[in-house]
Every structure is written in C-alpha cells, then in structure tokens.
Write a protein that holds these residues in place. Structure first.
Motif, PDB file in Angstrom:
ATOM      1  N   ALA A   1     -11.075 -13.990  23.301  1.00 19.00           N
ATOM      2  CA  ALA A   1     -10.336 -14.072  22.052  1.00 19.00           C
ATOM      3  C   ALA A   1      -9.212 -15.097  22.178  1.00 19.00           C
ATOM      4  N   GLY A   2      -9.086 -15.915  21.152  1.00 18.17           N
ATOM      5  CA  GLY A   2      -8.099 -16.980  21.172  1.00 18.17           C
ATOM      6  C   GLY A   2      -8.612 -18.287  21.713  1.00 18.17           C
ATOM      7  N   GLY A   3      -9.803 -18.260  22.293  1.00 15.04           N
ATOM      8  CA  GLY A   3     -10.382 -19.455  22.882  1.00 15.04           C
ATOM      9  C   GLY A   3     -11.212 -20.255  21.906  1.00 15.04           C
ATOM     10  N   SER A   4     -11.965 -21.223  22.455  1.00 15.38           N
ATOM     11  CA  SER A   4     -12.771 -22.138  21.636  1.00 15.38           C
ATOM     12  C   SER A   4     -14.191 -22.214  22.159  1.00 15.38           C
ATOM     13  N   MET A   5     -15.083 -22.577  21.264  1.00 14.94           N
ATOM     14  CA  MET A   5     -16.487 -22.768  21.622  1.00 14.94           C
ATOM     15  C   MET A   5     -17.088 -23.734  20.610  1.00 14.94           C
ATOM     16  N   ARG A   6     -18.031 -24.551  21.065  1.00 19.88           N
ATOM     17  CA  ARG A   6     -18.715 -25.452  20.146  1.00 19.88           C
ATOM     18  C   ARG A   6     -20.208 -25.183  20.165  1.00 19.88           C
ATOM     19  N   LEU A   7     -20.746 -24.967  19.000  1.00 13.44           N
ATOM     20  CA  LEU A   7     -22.182 -24.812  18.836  1.00 13.44           C
ATOM     21  C   LEU A   7     -22.787 -26.134  18.371  1.00 13.44           C
ATOM     22  N   SER A   8     -24.007 -26.379  18.816  1.00 14.46           N
ATOM     23  CA  SER A   8     -24.748 -27.567  18.391  1.00 14.46           C
ATOM     24  C   SER A   8     -26.092 -27.140  17.829  1.00 14.46           C
ATOM     25  N   CYS A   9     -26.605 -27.962  16.952  1.00 17.26           N
ATOM     26  CA  CYS A   9     -27.921 -27.696  16.369  1.00 17.26           C
ATOM     27  C   CYS A   9     -28.645 -29.027  16.245  1.00 17.26           C
ATOM     28  N   ALA A  10     -29.751 -29.147  16.961  1.00 15.84           N
ATOM     29  CA  ALA A  10     -30.555 -30.360  16.929  1.00 15.84           C
ATOM     30  C   ALA A  10     -31.706 -30.179  15.953  1.00 15.84           C
ATOM     31  N   ALA A  11     -31.873 -31.154  15.084  1.00 12.49           N
ATOM     32  CA  ALA A  11     -32.926 -31.090  14.074  1.00 12.49           C
ATOM     33  C   ALA A  11     -34.026 -32.094  14.379  1.00 12.49           C
ATOM     34  N   SER A  12     -35.244 -31.732  14.012  1.00  9.92           N
ATOM     35  CA  SER A  12     -36.376 -32.641  14.162  1.00  9.92           C
ATOM     36  C   SER A  12     -37.387 -32.363  13.056  1.00  9.92           C
ATOM     37  N   GLY A  13     -38.246 -33.335  12.808  1.00 12.98           N
ATOM     38  CA  GLY A  13     -39.335 -33.130  11.863  1.00 12.98           C
ATOM     39  C   GLY A  13     -39.008 -33.416  10.421  1.00 12.98           C
ATOM     40  N   GLY A  14     -37.861 -33.948  10.132  1.00  9.70           N
ATOM     41  CA  GLY A  14     -37.511 -34.246   8.753  1.00  9.70           C
ATOM     42  C   GLY A  14     -36.466 -35.338   8.694  1.00  9.70           C
ATOM     43  N   THR A  15     -36.049 -35.661   7.476  1.00  6.97           N
ATOM     44  CA  THR A  15     -35.012 -36.672   7.297  1.00  6.97           C
ATOM     45  C   THR A  15     -33.661 -35.959   7.320  1.00  6.97           C
ATOM     46  N   PHE A  16     -33.086 -35.861   8.507  1.00  5.91           N
ATOM     47  CA  PHE A  16     -31.874 -35.089   8.715  1.00  5.91           C
ATOM     48  C   PHE A  16     -30.752 -35.532   7.786  1.00  5.91           C
ATOM     49  N   SER A  17     -30.639 -36.826   7.588  1.00  4.74           N
ATOM     50  CA  SER A  17     -29.530 -37.360   6.800  1.00  4.74           C
ATOM     51  C   SER A  17     -29.598 -36.960   5.331  1.00  4.74           C
ATOM     52  N   LYS A  18     -30.714 -36.392   4.906  1.00  2.49           N
ATOM     53  CA  LYS A  18     -30.876 -35.977   3.515  1.00  2.49           C
ATOM     54  C   LYS A  18     -30.794 -34.463   3.345  1.00  2.49           C
ATOM     55  N   TYR A  19     -30.339 -33.767   4.351  1.00  7.39           N
ATOM     56  CA  TYR A  19     -30.209 -32.326   4.265  1.00  7.39           C
ATOM     57  C   TYR A  19     -28.759 -31.907   4.422  1.00  7.39           C
ATOM     58  N   THR A  20     -28.335 -31.006   3.554  1.00 15.54           N
ATOM     59  CA  THR A  20     -27.080 -30.313   3.782  1.00 15.54           C
ATOM     60  C   THR A  20     -27.326 -29.315   4.912  1.00 15.54           C
ATOM     61  N   MET A  21     -26.433 -29.335   5.902  1.00 20.42           N
ATOM     62  CA  MET A  21     -26.604 -28.499   7.081  1.00 20.42           C
ATOM     63  C   MET A  21     -25.452 -27.503   7.204  1.00 20.42           C
ATOM     64  N   GLY A  22     -25.706 -26.413   7.883  1.00 21.48           N
ATOM     65  CA  GLY A  22     -24.627 -25.453   8.011  1.00 21.48           C
ATOM     66  C   GLY A  22     -24.945 -24.328   8.968  1.00 21.48           C
ATOM     67  N   TRP A  23     -24.056 -23.344   8.923  1.00 14.92           N
ATOM     68  CA  TRP A  23     -24.155 -22.207   9.827  1.00 14.92           C
ATOM     69  C   TRP A  23     -23.947 -20.899   9.071  1.00 14.92           C
ATOM     70  N   LEU A  24     -24.753 -19.924   9.439  1.00 18.28           N
ATOM     71  CA  LEU A  24     -24.582 -18.560   8.965  1.00 18.28           C
ATOM     72  C   LEU A  24     -24.555 -17.668  10.195  1.00 18.28           C
ATOM     73  N   ARG A  25     -24.106 -16.441  10.037  1.00 21.10           N
ATOM     74  CA  ARG A  25     -24.025 -15.538  11.183  1.00 21.10           C
ATOM     75  C   ARG A  25     -24.346 -14.109  10.767  1.00 21.10           C
ATOM     76  N   GLN A  26     -24.756 -13.333  11.755  1.00 21.24           N
ATOM     77  CA  GLN A  26     -25.027 -11.926  11.513  1.00 21.24           C
ATOM     78  C   GLN A  26     -24.472 -11.116  12.669  1.00 21.24           C
ATOM     79  N   ALA A  27     -23.519 -10.270  12.350  1.00 13.01           N
ATOM     80  CA  ALA A  27     -22.919  -9.391  13.345  1.00 13.01           C
ATOM     81  C   ALA A  27     -23.713  -8.089  13.419  1.00 13.01           C
ATOM     82  N   PRO A  28     -23.616  -7.367  14.515  1.00 16.05           N
ATOM     83  CA  PRO A  28     -24.354  -6.108  14.658  1.00 16.05           C
ATOM     84  C   PRO A  28     -24.024  -5.146  13.532  1.00 16.05           C
TER      85      PRO A  28
END
Length: 125
Positions: free
Chosen positions: A14-41
């Motif tokens: 808690a209080g720290g930092s972390m970076r997530l990455s997401c690599a895309a393939s198979g499409g025109t990445f520059s034409k997609y809105t990208m983002g993150w969702l999450r699900q907690a227990p």
C-alpha cells in the motif's frame, strides 16, 4: 481478431506503485480506444481508465483519478496503466480492453469488444 496480453501484475505494498502493460496484436492498434477494467473478489467488474485513439483523450473512474495514469505507445502497440499510491481496495484482476469507439468515456459505458485474460494485482497493507 485483436489479441491483448497483459503483464506487470503482482504484489505491491500500500502506498507503492506498479505499472501494467498490455500488448496488442492482430488489428490496427492505433484505431482502437484502449483501457483497463478490474474485478475484485466478490465484486462486479468495473471500469478503471481508458485512452482514446483519437487525440489521446483519457477518462478515469473517480476511484483512481489522480493516482492512476493510462497511456499508449502506438509504435509498440502497447497500452500502459501506471498505478501510484495504491491501496488495498485496488486489489483485483486487471483486464486490458479495446474498442473501436472513439471516446474514452465510451469504455466506461459500453462493454469493450476485445479483452485480455487479465493480470492479478494484490496490494498488501
């Protein structure tokens, strides 16, 4: 068919930092809105952040605004989520997602078309 692969999850204090990455393939990445969702227990999946393919506009959930930053590198077909000042409520499986819709806000309102398999983020107190 667009494929999304997340990386960078794990355990953080808690209080720290972390970076997530997401690599895309198979499409025109520059034409997609990208983002993150999450699900907690025991909770429903929720929107976290998104970045538009058009002009790079961003949109954040109130719970992460000011702490998380979403960004993208179209040359690398990668979207990032920089998580700062994390707290235990940020513990969840984080999913990378993509949509052909233009506005970042759209990802908060309309289920994305493409999904990664998710990466676990656990915040310890």
């Amino acid at each position: 068919q667009v494929q999304l692969v997340e990386s960078g999850g794990g355990l953080v204090q808690a209080g720290g930092s972390m970076r997530l990455s997401c690599a895309a393939s198979g499409g025109t990445f520059s034409k997609y809105t990208m983002g993150w969702l999450r699900q907690a227990p025991g909770k429903e999946r929720e929107f976290v952040a998104a970045i538009s393919w058009s002009r790079g506009g961003t949109f954040y959930a109130d719970s992460v605004k000011g702490r998380f930053t979403v960004s993208r590198d179209n040359a690398k077909n990668t979207v990032y989520l920089q998580m700062d000042r994390v707290n235990v409520e940020d513990t969840a499986i984080y999913y990378c997602a993509g949509t052909p819709l233009t506005a970042a806000l759209a990802m908060a309102e309309i289920e994305p078309r493409y999904w990664g398999r998710g990466t676990q983020v656990t915040v310890s107190s």
